[in-house]
Every structure is written in structure tokens, then in C-alpha cells.
Design an enzyme around this catalytic site. Structure first.
Site, PDB file in Angstrom:
ATOM      1  CB  THR A 185      -0.863   0.087   1.268  1.00 29.74           C
ATOM      2  OG1 THR A 185      -0.002   0.394   2.363  1.00 29.74           O
ATOM      3  CG2 THR A 185      -1.596  -1.173   1.545  1.00 29.74           C
ATOM      4  CD  GLU A 330      -3.731  -1.891   4.699  1.00 24.37           C
ATOM      5  OE1 GLU A 330      -4.571  -1.697   3.798  1.00 24.37           O
ATOM      6  OE2 GLU A 330      -2.953  -1.000   5.109  1.00 24.37           O
TER       7      GLU A 330
HETATM    8  P1  AMP Z   1      -6.190   1.085  -0.823  1.00 30.05           P
HETATM    9  O1  AMP Z   1      -5.543   0.248   0.186  1.00 30.05           O
HETATM   10  O2  AMP Z   1      -5.231   1.814  -1.703  1.00 30.05           O
HETATM   11  O3  AMP Z   1      -7.173   0.302  -1.616  1.00 30.05           O
HETATM   12  O4  AMP Z   1      -6.972   2.236  -0.064  1.00 30.05           O
HETATM   13  C1  AMP Z   1      -7.917   1.951   0.930  1.00 30.05           C
HETATM   14  C2  AMP Z   1      -8.597   3.208   1.362  1.00 30.05           C
HETATM   15  O5  AMP Z   1      -9.337   3.776   0.290  1.00 30.05           O
HETATM   16  C3  AMP Z   1      -9.630   3.010   2.442  1.00 30.05           C
HETATM   17  O6  AMP Z   1      -9.063   2.926   3.709  1.00 30.05           O
HETATM   18  C4  AMP Z   1     -10.499   4.246   2.274  1.00 30.05           C
HETATM   19  O7  AMP Z   1      -9.941   5.367   2.906  1.00 30.05           O
HETATM   20  C5  AMP Z   1     -10.470   4.460   0.772  1.00 30.05           C
HETATM   21  N1  AMP Z   1     -11.685   3.900   0.153  1.00 30.05           N
HETATM   22  C6  AMP Z   1     -11.844   2.698  -0.418  1.00 30.05           C
HETATM   23  N2  AMP Z   1     -13.105   2.550  -0.884  1.00 30.05           N
HETATM   24  C7  AMP Z   1     -13.760   3.695  -0.592  1.00 30.05           C
HETATM   25  C8  AMP Z   1     -15.094   4.171  -0.789  1.00 30.05           C
HETATM   26  N3  AMP Z   1     -16.018   3.450  -1.418  1.00 30.05           N
HETATM   27  N4  AMP Z   1     -15.393   5.393  -0.304  1.00 30.05           N
HETATM   28  C9  AMP Z   1     -14.478   6.159   0.331  1.00 30.05           C
HETATM   29  N5  AMP Z   1     -13.209   5.772   0.533  1.00 30.05           N
HETATM   30  C10 AMP Z   1     -12.850   4.553   0.086  1.00 30.05           C
END
Ligand code: AMP
Length: 544
Positions: A185, A330
Site C-alpha cells: 500500500t 490490507e
Molecule cells: P487502498 O488500500 O489503496 O485500496 O486504499 C484503501 C482506502 O481507500 C480506504 O481505507 C479508504 O480510505 C479508501 N476507500 C476505499 N473505498 C472507498 C469508498 N467506497 N469510499 C471512500 N473511501 C474509500
């Protein structure tokens, strides 16, 4: 007393073997990096995955070795997902949008033995190769005719490697808890952190998200993951397609509206999934060119919050059902999906959309709770908000070789702190208020930057919006709205604030509107609030 059932390990190789046996003629269609559309079947893919497994063995890759990929969504990348994990090695998908020093970091941290790369990334890796110490060799994912002149040490050609092998393979059986793939990440602070999935976690996640309440995927479907295979395994969709025998359509390097439309239309895609940014480009293209997508049933949207205007455009203008979803690297990544319940069917449209704006319901296998600053659980009433905690068999229990003390996210009692601030309601729907680092504290109350942003992009002259808090002597922090206008438009700040007025609480209204040409994004396409704050560090509120 033990049950008397077979103890068959849940292994990724079983997915592709199943697809080849039961859906031999179903197609996998890819836009290739070389240009043309490539199509073949699960049976063809299986033969080549067997060849790949043998080739990996010949290269000296053994159980537990990390093999990196730097590649778009294409059939060779699909083969690596199954070939590498199938032999018990670990498929480490690298996000090419990481900064160069982050790519250097992840390759060295993961100790990748080989890197498989698309032609696009040859110049990038030529630059980085001298500092990628653990890498024994590079395999360029193309045929002999397209092999470039390269300074990459010992560069091999993917097709030449496969040609030298036969297309059968005895897949090894091993413990289902063996590591299968590794995704880093790109957090906003510190080094990227590795989530190390296992065969078991991957298979359980796959079963779950294929099910009717999630992707609802089956063998009649054609699925186009518009989310890259270098980002959390394209949300696990390649595994899902193999599990149910759905046709898989892979968009290669081109995510522009027209290119995605061509594939959705031409391949009669029924289901798709992606982040809001991709869908903005598609919707824009379709509107400007009077296009429709009669075959497309639904799209799962996640990664960032879905704006109301996007739900309306898909559902009302194009007849495509939107399912809002949320997850994290994660979490393999899916944690929630947003299918409405039976008793919500007859609600007025506006009310249904209000629920669709929430990030979705927890799916079986992911337990969720929200807690206050002291870790005490808060009520599930749709109002109280606190940090969202999760646990379950496809949630990370720690980061891979975590040397930065980031263990803080993993509480001693088996929960993972997501860093998202959210509500949970009586129906199990979760709504993200903010990232804990981005929420704005004004006069002791919280303002959701996400809510404000999503309301702002409903303005017809706003292409993208971001909200950050800036220091204020009286209120502690006040929100300002940073806006990229639609090309050729010059909306007035007062007009924007007037637009927001009846949609958000009065004290949420931004103290200023700042126009910019571009909003910075992270490697996974999310708005980078950290960079934005940095760019605006000298900004002063108008009344200060
Ligand atoms: P990643 O690990 O790069 O997929 O990022 C995860 C993060 O993306 C989460 O902890 C959220 O903060 C954000 N995220 C994922 N899906 C959404 C959603 N539908 N609405 C708002 N934030 C989201």
C-alpha cells in the site's frame, strides 16, 4: 470429535484447473500492450500457465520466492497470477505509479528474485536496475518479434521461455496458509507496507465476492475489471472469473473513456468494477458521443466515495445499476458492498440513493465495529462515528517484514484499525466520514471533507474537488474547497457556495474556494491530501 471430511487445501491452482476443465471455451480478451486485441480461452490459458510453471522452475524459482510483475491488465499478467502462486512462489504486483524510490524500496524489501514486465516499463526498469540488488533477472512480457534492445541485465523473452516447455503440469499440494501474493500500500506517510495474502485468504475472499450480494458473478457474465491488476489484485476479479467461468475482458494500458467503452460494448460486458475517476471519463465520453451500453447490468464502484451525480448518471441515464463498495489493500480488498435490502425496494428514489451513497454493508467474513479514541465500541445507529475496525480471514494480521513500528494499526486483541472514520447503521451499512487524518475539526465538531467534495462535484462546472482544513484562530480549523473547473468553464466562488448551501450544514460551507489546474493524486488514484496541504502551506484564509 473431528468431522470426517476431506482436508483439501484451498489453493489458487485449483481455480484455473477448474476453469480449464469446466469452461474450456470461455474467452479471456485483452487489449495487448503491442496494440491488437488478443483473445484466447481458459483452456489455452491453462496450457500456457502450465508452461509458465515449468519455466519458473527452470529459472530456479522455488516455493516462497517472490516474483514481481510490473504490468497492465492483460493475459500474460493473468497467467503470472496463477503460474507463480500455483508453484508456491509469491506474486508481487508492483504499482508502476509509485515514485521511483518507492519501487526501489518495495523490490528490495520484498527481495524479488525475478521481475516480469510489460514493454511499457522497460525504460523505467533500465533506470532502476542498478539499485534492485536482489533481482536475478528480468522477463519482458512479449514475443521474440517485439523484444526491444535493452540494457536490462540478462533480459529474457516471455514467449520464448514458454515455447521451450510443454503444456501440462502436476500442481504441487501444500498448506493453504502458504503466501500467494504480495501487494504494497502506498500510505501517505513512511514507506509502502506489504500485505501478504495466502492461498486460503485469497480463495475465501473469492468465494465471498463472487456471491450474489457482492459482484454476483456467474458463468453467463462478461466481466471487465477497470481496476489495475497491480492494485490489490484487481480487487480479486481475475480469481473470481476463474472460479465461476465468467468471460474476462482486460483493458491493457488504456483507461480512456473511448477505449473502455469500445471493450464494454464490443465484448458485450455485463459487469464491471472500478474507481470513480475511470467512470468519470467513461460517462463523459458516452454523453458527448450519444453512446449507450445495453449489455452492461452493473458496476461496482469503490476506492473512493461515489458521488451522487455518478449514481444518477449510471442508473438514470444509462440503466446501469451501481453498487458502492469499500475495501483496503490490507483486506484483499473487499470489506463491504452496497446491494440494497428487500425492505428498501419501495423507498422513494432519493432515499434509495441516500443509502447507495453509503459505502455498503459488511459482507460475511468481515466483522466491523466503530470505536472512540479510547477504543470503546460506539453504537450502530448511523449517527455515532469513530474509527472503523475490522477482522476476518482475509484481513491482514500484520505487515510483511514490518520494520517501522506500524504495528499500531493491529490491536493486540485481533482487530485491524482501518484509519477510516465511519458510521454503522442498524442495517449494517457503513458510511465513511473521512480518513482519520483528513477529517476537519471546526469548533469542536467534525466536518467530513469527503461529503463536501462529493457534493461539490455535483456542480456542473466542477470537474474535481478536494476539501482540506486550514488553521483558524477561533474555530481551530475551517474547510476550504479546492476546485478544478470543467474545461472552458469559470464558475464563480459565490455561485459554488450557493450551490452547496441547501445540501450541507451551514457551518460546513467552505470559507474559500481555490481554483487549481490539477489536484495531486496518490499512486492508486486517490486525492493526495498530504501533497495538496503541502502545495497550499502558505495559503491564508481571506479574513485572516
Ligand atoms: P487502498 O488500500 O489503496 O485500496 O486504499 C484503501 C482506502 O481507500 C480506504 O481505507 C479508504 O480510505 C479508501 N476507500 C476505499 N473505498 C472507498 C469508498 N467506497 N469510499 C471512500 N473511501 C474509500
Amino acid at each position: 470429535m473431528r468431522g470426517l471430511m476431506m482436508d483439501a487445501p484451498l489453493l489458487i491452482s485449483s481455480l484455473i484447473r477448474f476453469a480449464a476443465q469446466n469452461h474450456a471455451t470461455t474467452e479471456i480478451v485483452s487489449r495487448s500492450v503491442e496494440g491488437p486485441i488478443h483473445r484466447y480461452t481458459y483452456a489455452d490459458a491453462y496450457g500456457r500457465i502450465c508452461r509458465l510453471a515449468r519455466a519458473l522452475g527452470r529459472l530456479g524459482v522455488t516455493e516462497g520466492d517472490r516474483v514481481a510483475t510490473l504490468a497492465w491488465n492483460g493475459y500474460r499478467h493473468f497467467e503470472l497470477y496463477f503460474g507463480v502462486s500455483g508453484i508456491g512462489a509469491v506474486c508481487h504486483t508492483i504499482n508502476p505509479r509509485l515514485f521511483h524510490d518507492q519501487i526501489e524500496y518495495v523490490v528490495n524489501h520484498a527481495e524479488d528474485k525475478y521481475v516480469f514486465l510489460d514493454l511499457t516499463f522497460v525504460p523505467l526498469l533500465e533506470k532502476l536496475a542498478p539499485v534492485l540488488k536482489p533481482v536475478k533477472g528480468y522477463v519482458i512480457m512479449t514475443d521474440a518479434g517485439h523484444m526491444p534492445e535493452t540494457t536490462l541485465p540478462g533480459a529474457l523473452c516471455y514467449e520464448t521461455l514458454l515455447e521451450a516447455e510443454v503444456d501440462t503440469f502436476e500442481w504441487p499440494e501444500f498448506d493453504e496458509n502458504t503466501a500467494s501474493s504480495l501487494c504494497y500500500t502506498s500510505g501517505t506517510t513512511g514507506h509502502p507496507k506489504g500485505a501478504l495474502y495466502s492461498h486460503r485468504s485469497t480463495l475465501l475472499h473469492t468465494f465471498s465476492i463472487c456471491s450474489a450480494d457482492s459482484l454476483g458473478l456467474n458463468c453467463e457474465d462478461a466481466m471487465l475489471p477497470a481496476v489495475p491488476m497491480f492494485h490489490v489484485n484487481a480487487w480479486g476479479i481475475p480469481y473470481c472469473c476463474a472460479m465461476v467461468g465468467a468471460k474476462l475482458v482486460l483493458p491493457g494500458p488504456n483507461y480512456e473513456g473511448e477505449a473502455i467503452y469500445e471493450l464494454l460494448d464490443g465484448e458485450q460486458v455485463t459487469k464491471t468494477a472500478g474507481v470513480p475517476t475511470i467512470w468519470l471519463m467513461l460517462l463523459d465520453y458516452m454523453k458527448k458521443n450519444g453512446k449507450k451500453l445495453p449489455h452492461l447490468d452493473s458496476t461496482v464502484i469503490g476506492g473512493s466515495a461515489v458521488p451522487r451525480s455518478m449514481i444518477e448518471a449510471f442508473q438514470d441515464d444509462f440503466g446501469v445499476q451501481v453498487f458502492h463498495a469499500w475495501g483496503m489493500t490490507e483486506m484483499s480488498p473487499v470489506g463491504t458492498t452496497g446491494r440494497l435490502k428487500g425492505h428498501m425496494r419501495n423507498l422513494p428514489k432519493e432515499k434509495r440513493q441516500d443509502i447507495q451513497l453509503k459505502q455498503g454493508r459488511g459482507i460475511y467474513g468481515v466483522e466491523m465495529k466503530i470505536v472512540d479514541d479510547d477504543g470503546a465500541e460506539l453504537p450502530r445507529d448511523g449517527k455515532a462515528f469513530g474509527e472503523l475496525m475490522v477482522r476476518g480471514p482475509w484481513v491482514a494480521s500484520e505487515y510483511y517484514k514490518d520494520d517501522e513500528g506500524t504495528k499500531a494499526s493491529f490491536t493486540g486483541d485481533g482487530w485491524f484499525g482501518t484509519g477510516d472514520v465511519s458510521t454503522l447503521d442498524e442495517d449494517g451499512f457503513m458510511q465513511i466520514v473521512d480518513r482519520s487524518k483528513d477529517v476537519i475539526k471546526s469548533g469542536g465538531e467534525w466536518i467530513s471533507s469527503i461529503d463536501l467534495e462529493n457534493t461539490a462535484v455535483g456542480h456542473p462546472d466542477i470537474a474535481e474537488a478536494a476539501v482540506i482544513g486550514v488553521p483558524h484562530p477561533k474555530w481551530d480549523e475551517r474547510p476550504i474547497l479546492v476546485v478544478v473547473p470543467v474545461e472552458g468553464k469559470e464558475p464563480a466562488p459565490d455561485d459554488i457556495v450557493a450551490f452547496l448551501k441547501d445540501k450541507v450544514a451551514n457551518w460546513w460551507l467552505p470559507d474559500d474556494v481555490v481554483f487549481v489546474d490539477e489536484i495531486p493524486h496518490t499512486a492508486t488514484g486517490k486525492i493526495s491530501k498530504m501533497q495538496l496541504r503541502e502545495r497550499l502551506k502558505d495559503y491564508k484564509l481571506p479574513d485572516q
